[in-house]
Design a protein around this motif. Structure first.
Motif, PDB file in Angstrom:
ATOM      1  N   ALA A  42      -3.620 -15.839  -1.645  1.00  0.00           N
ATOM      2  CA  ALA A  42      -4.528 -15.056  -0.665  1.00  0.00           C
ATOM      3  C   ALA A  42      -3.527 -14.595   0.487  1.00  0.00           C
ATOM      4  CB  ALA A  42      -5.524 -16.124  -0.186  1.00  0.00           C
ATOM      5  N   CYS A  43      -3.309 -13.398   0.456  1.00  0.00           N
ATOM      6  CA  CYS A  43      -2.417 -12.867   1.281  1.00  0.00           C
ATOM      7  C   CYS A  43      -3.027 -12.502   2.736  1.00  0.00           C
ATOM      8  CB  CYS A  43      -1.824 -11.274   0.632  1.00  0.00           C
ATOM      9  SG  CYS A  43      -0.993 -11.853  -1.158  1.00  0.00           S
ATOM     10  N   PHE A  44      -2.684 -13.072   3.675  1.00  0.00           N
ATOM     11  CA  PHE A  44      -3.086 -12.843   5.181  1.00  0.00           C
ATOM     12  C   PHE A  44      -2.410 -11.879   5.749  1.00  0.00           C
ATOM     13  CE2 PHE A  44      -2.568 -15.349   9.545  1.00  0.00           C
ATOM     14  CZ  PHE A  44      -3.483 -14.633   9.979  1.00  0.00           C
ATOM     15  N   ILE A  45      -3.333 -10.767   5.911  1.00  0.00           N
ATOM     16  CA  ILE A  45      -2.682  -9.432   6.317  1.00  0.00           C
ATOM     17  C   ILE A  45      -2.911  -9.030   7.855  1.00  0.00           C
ATOM     18  CG2 ILE A  45      -2.637  -8.485   3.835  1.00  0.00           C
ATOM     19  CD1 ILE A  45      -5.290  -7.159   4.638  1.00  0.00           C
ATOM     20  N   ASP A  46      -3.762  -9.685   8.296  1.00  0.00           N
ATOM     21  CA  ASP A  46      -4.162  -9.044   9.733  1.00  0.00           C
ATOM     22  C   ASP A  46      -3.657  -9.834  11.000  1.00  0.00           C
ATOM     23  OD1 ASP A  46      -6.048 -10.978   9.014  1.00  0.00           O
ATOM     24  OD2 ASP A  46      -7.539 -10.473  10.377  1.00  0.00           O
ATOM     25  N   PHE A  47      -2.593 -10.029  11.094  1.00  0.00           N
ATOM     26  CA  PHE A  47      -2.227 -10.938  12.121  1.00  0.00           C
ATOM     27  C   PHE A  47      -1.439 -10.061  13.171  1.00  0.00           C
ATOM     28  CE2 PHE A  47       0.949 -10.801   8.548  1.00  0.00           C
ATOM     29  CZ  PHE A  47       1.911 -10.305   9.121  1.00  0.00           C
ATOM     30  N   GLY A  48      -1.762  -8.707  13.378  1.00  0.00           N
ATOM     31  CA  GLY A  48      -1.294  -8.019  14.722  1.00  0.00           C
ATOM     32  C   GLY A  48      -0.696  -6.647  14.156  1.00  0.00           C
ATOM     33  N   LEU A  49      -0.539  -6.262  12.857  1.00  0.00           N
ATOM     34  CA  LEU A  49       0.034  -5.186  12.491  1.00  0.00           C
ATOM     35  C   LEU A  49      -1.158  -3.932  12.759  1.00  0.00           C
ATOM     36  CD1 LEU A  49       2.194  -6.237   9.437  1.00  0.00           C
ATOM     37  CD2 LEU A  49       2.995  -5.706  11.874  1.00  0.00           C
ATOM     38  N   GLY A  50      -0.619  -2.951  12.842  1.00  0.00           N
ATOM     39  CA  GLY A  50      -1.687  -1.782  13.005  1.00  0.00           C
ATOM     40  C   GLY A  50      -1.969  -1.571  11.316  1.00  0.00           C
ATOM     41  N   ARG A  51      -3.340  -0.741  11.398  1.00  0.00           N
ATOM     42  CA  ARG A  51      -3.847  -0.635   9.990  1.00  0.00           C
ATOM     43  C   ARG A  51      -3.162   0.213   9.268  1.00  0.00           C
ATOM     44  NH1 ARG A  51      -9.333   3.048   9.235  1.00  0.00           N
ATOM     45  NH2 ARG A  51     -10.212   1.896  10.806  1.00  0.00           N
ATOM     46  N   ASP A  52      -2.566   1.178   9.552  1.00  0.00           N
ATOM     47  CA  ASP A  52      -1.571   2.005   8.619  1.00  0.00           C
ATOM     48  C   ASP A  52      -0.392   1.406   8.138  1.00  0.00           C
ATOM     49  OD1 ASP A  52      -3.262   4.095   9.074  1.00  0.00           O
ATOM     50  OD2 ASP A  52      -1.850   5.129  10.528  1.00  0.00           O
ATOM     51  N   THR A  53       0.220   0.499   9.002  1.00  0.00           N
ATOM     52  CA  THR A  53       1.201  -0.309   8.615  1.00  0.00           C
ATOM     53  C   THR A  53       0.742  -1.350   7.366  1.00  0.00           C
ATOM     54  OG1 THR A  53       2.280  -0.316  10.720  1.00  0.00           O
ATOM     55  CG2 THR A  53       3.030  -1.945   9.240  1.00  0.00           C
ATOM     56  N   VAL A  54      -0.313  -2.166   7.776  1.00  0.00           N
ATOM     57  CA  VAL A  54      -0.956  -3.060   6.936  1.00  0.00           C
ATOM     58  C   VAL A  54      -1.102  -2.570   5.489  1.00  0.00           C
ATOM     59  CG1 VAL A  54      -2.803  -4.425   6.426  1.00  0.00           C
ATOM     60  CG2 VAL A  54      -1.795  -4.569   8.633  1.00  0.00           C
ATOM     61  N   MET A  55      -1.857  -1.092   5.427  1.00  0.00           N
ATOM     62  CA  MET A  55      -1.892  -0.214   4.266  1.00  0.00           C
ATOM     63  C   MET A  55      -0.930   0.044   3.469  1.00  0.00           C
ATOM     64  SD  MET A  55      -5.314   1.098   3.664  1.00  0.00           S
ATOM     65  CE  MET A  55      -6.747   1.362   4.673  1.00  0.00           C
ATOM     66  N   ALA A  56       0.215   0.284   3.999  1.00  0.00           N
ATOM     67  CA  ALA A  56       1.436   0.473   3.230  1.00  0.00           C
ATOM     68  C   ALA A  56       2.140  -0.850   2.815  1.00  0.00           C
ATOM     69  CB  ALA A  56       2.396   0.987   4.430  1.00  0.00           C
ATOM     70  N   GLY A  57       1.954  -2.018   3.624  1.00  0.00           N
ATOM     71  CA  GLY A  57       2.237  -3.152   2.937  1.00  0.00           C
ATOM     72  C   GLY A  57       1.414  -3.517   1.786  1.00  0.00           C
ATOM     73  N   LEU A  58       0.256  -3.259   1.769  1.00  0.00           N
ATOM     74  CA  LEU A  58      -0.708  -3.439   0.758  1.00  0.00           C
ATOM     75  C   LEU A  58      -0.380  -2.877  -0.288  1.00  0.00           C
ATOM     76  CD1 LEU A  58      -4.402  -3.732   1.631  1.00  0.00           C
ATOM     77  CD2 LEU A  58      -2.962  -5.430   0.693  1.00  0.00           C
ATOM     78  N   ARG A  59       0.014  -1.612  -0.244  1.00  0.00           N
ATOM     79  CA  ARG A  59       0.551  -0.724  -1.407  1.00  0.00           C
ATOM     80  C   ARG A  59       1.704  -1.084  -2.204  1.00  0.00           C
ATOM     81  NH1 ARG A  59      -1.049   4.093   2.386  1.00  0.00           N
ATOM     82  NH2 ARG A  59      -3.443   4.184   1.958  1.00  0.00           N
ATOM     83  N   ARG A  60       2.711  -1.714  -1.216  1.00  0.00           N
ATOM     84  CA  ARG A  60       3.842  -2.238  -1.827  1.00  0.00           C
ATOM     85  C   ARG A  60       3.607  -3.568  -2.764  1.00  0.00           C
ATOM     86  NH1 ARG A  60       5.939  -1.110   3.328  1.00  0.00           N
ATOM     87  NH2 ARG A  60       6.729   1.009   3.322  1.00  0.00           N
ATOM     88  N   LEU A  61       2.576  -4.306  -2.049  1.00  0.00           N
ATOM     89  CA  LEU A  61       2.246  -5.658  -2.588  1.00  0.00           C
ATOM     90  C   LEU A  61       1.572  -5.356  -3.881  1.00  0.00           C
ATOM     91  CD1 LEU A  61       2.176  -8.722  -2.338  1.00  0.00           C
ATOM     92  CD2 LEU A  61       0.033  -8.570  -1.043  1.00  0.00           C
ATOM     93  N   ALA A  62       0.860  -4.494  -3.893  1.00  0.00           N
ATOM     94  CA  ALA A  62       0.011  -4.164  -5.393  1.00  0.00           C
ATOM     95  C   ALA A  62       0.999  -3.913  -6.605  1.00  0.00           C
ATOM     96  CB  ALA A  62      -1.011  -3.107  -4.988  1.00  0.00           C
ATOM     97  N   ALA A  63       2.025  -3.081  -5.999  1.00  0.00           N
ATOM     98  CA  ALA A  63       3.001  -2.988  -7.031  1.00  0.00           C
ATOM     99  C   ALA A  63       3.703  -3.918  -7.781  1.00  0.00           C
ATOM    100  CB  ALA A  63       4.082  -1.870  -6.407  1.00  0.00           C
ATOM    101  N   LEU A  64       3.824  -5.174  -7.090  1.00  0.00           N
ATOM    102  CA  LEU A  64       4.308  -6.322  -7.441  1.00  0.00           C
ATOM    103  C   LEU A  64       3.224  -7.123  -8.540  1.00  0.00           C
ATOM    104  CD1 LEU A  64       6.086  -7.807  -4.413  1.00  0.00           C
ATOM    105  CD2 LEU A  64       7.045  -6.350  -6.143  1.00  0.00           C
ATOM    106  N   ARG A  65       2.017  -6.719  -8.345  1.00  0.00           N
ATOM    107  CA  ARG A  65       0.941  -7.447  -9.176  1.00  0.00           C
ATOM    108  C   ARG A  65       1.445  -7.509 -10.795  1.00  0.00           C
ATOM    109  NH1 ARG A  65      -3.132  -4.897  -9.549  1.00  0.00           N
ATOM    110  NH2 ARG A  65      -4.826  -6.471 -10.347  1.00  0.00           N
ATOM    111  N   LYS A  66       1.814  -6.668 -11.127  1.00  0.00           N
ATOM    112  CA  LYS A  66       2.044  -6.659 -12.489  1.00  0.00           C
ATOM    113  C   LYS A  66       3.080  -7.774 -12.885  1.00  0.00           C
ATOM    114  CE  LYS A  66       5.634  -3.087 -12.461  1.00  0.00           C
ATOM    115  NZ  LYS A  66       5.640  -2.731 -10.954  1.00  0.00           N
ATOM    116  N   ASP A  67       3.900  -7.953 -11.964  1.00  0.00           N
ATOM    117  CA  ASP A  67       4.885  -9.035 -12.310  1.00  0.00           C
ATOM    118  C   ASP A  67       4.295 -10.346 -12.188  1.00  0.00           C
ATOM    119  OD1 ASP A  67       6.631  -6.992 -12.703  1.00  0.00           O
ATOM    120  OD2 ASP A  67       7.238  -7.056 -10.433  1.00  0.00           O
ATOM    121  N   VAL A  68       3.050 -10.690 -11.753  1.00  0.00           N
ATOM    122  CA  VAL A  68       2.567 -11.989 -11.721  1.00  0.00           C
ATOM    123  C   VAL A  68       1.269 -12.264 -12.380  1.00  0.00           C
ATOM    124  CG1 VAL A  68       3.788 -12.392  -9.308  1.00  0.00           C
ATOM    125  CG2 VAL A  68       1.428 -11.497  -9.425  1.00  0.00           C
TER     126      VAL A  68
END
Length: 347
Positions: free
Chosen positions: A321-347
């Motif tokens: 469970a990826c804790f994402i809302d610890f103070g970064l702005g929405r757009d920054t979190v969105m960008a990080g989510l998309r990079r994290l989603a790209a890793l899903r196929k590896d796990v």
């Protein structure tokens, strides 16, 4: 291994609470679109940390109608603060709104201030949780439950509405105690914990204890004999390590300082925590931040986060469970989510 998102944010700042809820819904919709497994929201009361999360079922209902596929999870319901039949009723509404996507993790609670709404439940909160879990499961499954009514007479009731799924996906939240991991196994419940605060070896030992307890427990309307291990970790996947440190350091350390302040306000906390100076609290936050970067978080480049996910998978973790809302702005979190989603196929 599944990847989910978790909300547990701290101070909402000048943007206000309405904007915070807009962010939660927008990020949940994006996580749904990207194929994440579930979205977790906590229960917190009267504190800076998690201040927009006093009512998981209310927010869960909004998430249910804002998304289409992603699981809607409580991480966690503080069960001693509620009657188990009300928990069953509230979350059955969310289960219907989401067409069967609900799952709950239940917790004893820990902060004394939370219990101003039910002070009599604080001292024996662990015993109350263990007593109420079977009641919650029976009510969810549609069984009649016999309890005293307003006159004191025993009355059999069946909760409504009926949920979409008769078996409730249930977890037990742990702050790290091996005994709680084993209790979750004996209840045939999943276990919801955190990666941080323990070594890799300690985590491996707790998972082994949990699996053994689960395998030896009787069937009770819960998980199978293998169980389900869900671990929370702070997550921001950046373009590279330098970007992550630049973006994450200040908001994460501010979050950690606010968490220390909340802990020190607990009546049963170690008094040494309450006596920490501002400088000492800042040093603790700096130490924790550096530790997160070394092991136990998904704060880093795609390559370092891929390695961390592979390590957790090897340990036998079923869901992160990826804790994402610890103070970064929405757009920054969105960008990080998309990079994290790209890793899903590896796990």
């Amino acid at each position: 291994m599944d990847l989910s998102v978790m909300f547990f944010g701290a101070d909402v700042g000048e943007s206000g609470h309405a904007r915070a809820y807009e962010d939660v819904l927008a990020l949940a919709r994006e996580a749904d679109r990207l194929g994440f497994h579930a979205v977790w929201t906590p229960e917190r009361h009267f504190q800076q940390v998690g201040q927009v999360f006093p009512s998981p079922p209310v927010l869960g209902a909004a998430l249910a109608v804002a998304t289409e596929r992603i699981g809607i999870r409580a991480g966690s319901v503080v069960l001693p603060l509620h009657h188990p039949l009300r928990v069953a009723e509230d979350w059955a509404v969310v289960d219907n709104l989401s067409h069967g996507r609900v799952g709950l993790s239940v917790a004893t609670g820990w902060h004394s201030a939370d219990f101003v709404v039910r002070p009599e439940a604080y001292e024996d909160r662990r015993a109350r949780l263990l007593r109420d879990v079977p009641v919650l499961r029976r009510a969810w499954a549609g069984e009649e439950v016999e309890l005293p009514d307003g006159t004191g007479a025993l009355t059999s009731v069946r909760t409504q509405p009926r949920p979409v799924r008769e078996r409730l996906p249930l977890w037990l939240t742990t702050s790290g105690s091996p005994a709680t991991w084993e209790t979750a196994g004996r209840l045939r419940a999943g276990v919801l914990g955190a990666v941080v605060g323990q070594t890799r070896e300690e985590l491996a030992d707790k998972i082994a204890r949990y699996r053994a307890a689960c395998a030896g427990a009787p069937e009770q309307g819960g998980t199978d004999a293998h169980g389900r291990v869900t671990l929370m970790t702070h997550a921001y996947v950046g373009a590279d390590e330098a970007e992550v440190v630049r973006l994450v350091a200040a908001p994460l350390k501010a979050y950690l300082r606010s968490y220390v302040r909340q802990t020190s306000a607990n009546r049963t906390a170690d008094r040494r925590t309450a006596e920490l100076s501002g400088e000492q609290t800042a040093l603790m936050a700096e130490f924790a931040f550096r530790r997160y970067l070394r092991w136990g978080s998904l704060l880093g480049s795609p390559e370092s986060c891929r390695k961390m996910l592979a390590d957790l998978c090897e340990l036998g973790v079923d869901e992160v469970a990826c804790f994402i809302d610890f103070g970064l702005g929405r757009d920054t979190v969105m960008a990080g989510l998309r990079r994290l989603a790209a890793l899903r196929k590896d796990v």
